[in-house]
Design a protein around this motif. Structure first.
Motif, PDB file in Angstrom:
ATOM      1  N   VAL A  36      31.422  12.330  25.033  1.00  0.00           N
ATOM      2  CA  VAL A  36      31.415  10.934  24.614  1.00  0.00           C
ATOM      3  C   VAL A  36      32.278  10.130  25.581  1.00  0.00           C
ATOM      4  CG1 VAL A  36      31.065  11.445  22.161  1.00  0.00           C
ATOM      5  CG2 VAL A  36      33.376  11.241  23.054  1.00  0.00           C
ATOM      6  N   THR A  37      32.127   8.825  25.540  1.00  0.00           N
ATOM      7  CA  THR A  37      32.965   7.969  26.367  1.00  0.00           C
ATOM      8  C   THR A  37      34.368   7.893  25.768  1.00  0.00           C
ATOM      9  OG1 THR A  37      32.426   5.964  25.155  1.00  0.00           O
ATOM     10  CG2 THR A  37      30.970   6.553  27.004  1.00  0.00           C
ATOM     11  N   ALA A  38      35.323   7.558  26.590  1.00  0.00           N
ATOM     12  CA  ALA A  38      36.696   7.413  26.093  1.00  0.00           C
ATOM     13  C   ALA A  38      36.767   6.341  25.018  1.00  0.00           C
ATOM     14  CB  ALA A  38      37.637   7.078  27.247  1.00  0.00           C
ATOM     15  N   ARG A  39      36.010   5.274  25.189  1.00  0.00           N
ATOM     16  CA  ARG A  39      36.023   4.178  24.211  1.00  0.00           C
ATOM     17  C   ARG A  39      35.548   4.657  22.839  1.00  0.00           C
ATOM     18  NH1 ARG A  39      32.645  -1.488  24.566  1.00  0.00           N
ATOM     19  NH2 ARG A  39      33.479  -2.349  22.649  1.00  0.00           N
ATOM     20  N   SER A  40      34.429   5.359  22.804  1.00  0.00           N
ATOM     21  CA  SER A  40      33.916   5.810  21.506  1.00  0.00           C
ATOM     22  C   SER A  40      34.832   6.868  20.901  1.00  0.00           C
ATOM     23  CB  SER A  40      32.489   6.336  21.619  1.00  0.00           C
ATOM     24  OG  SER A  40      32.442   7.505  22.398  1.00  0.00           O
ATOM     25  N   ASN A  41      35.452   7.684  21.733  1.00  0.00           N
ATOM     26  CA  ASN A  41      36.384   8.686  21.226  1.00  0.00           C
ATOM     27  C   ASN A  41      37.600   8.028  20.582  1.00  0.00           C
ATOM     28  OD1 ASN A  41      37.025  11.475  20.912  1.00  0.00           O
ATOM     29  ND2 ASN A  41      38.645  11.172  22.416  1.00  0.00           N
TER      30      ASN A  41
END
Length: 51
Positions: A36-41
């Motif tokens: 996943v992207t860092a943002r969604s994580n």
């Protein structure tokens, strides 16, 4: 898939060290590790999967 912190909060704190290790390193399923992207994580954090 349940975050490790949620497992702990839901009773996993009582698991043996070996059981926690096996759960955290379970690679037997194709969806165990999901990129996943860092943002969604950051957004999902370690919330309960029902959230």
């Amino acid at each position: 898939m349940v975050p490790l912190a949620e497992v702990h909060d839901s009773g996993g704190y009582g698991w043996t060290t070996e059981r926690r290790r096996r759960y955290a390193n379970d690679l037997g399923c194709d969806v165990t590790l999901v990129g996943v992207t860092a943002r969604s994580n950051r957004r999902k954090s370690d919330q309960d999967p029902a959230v």
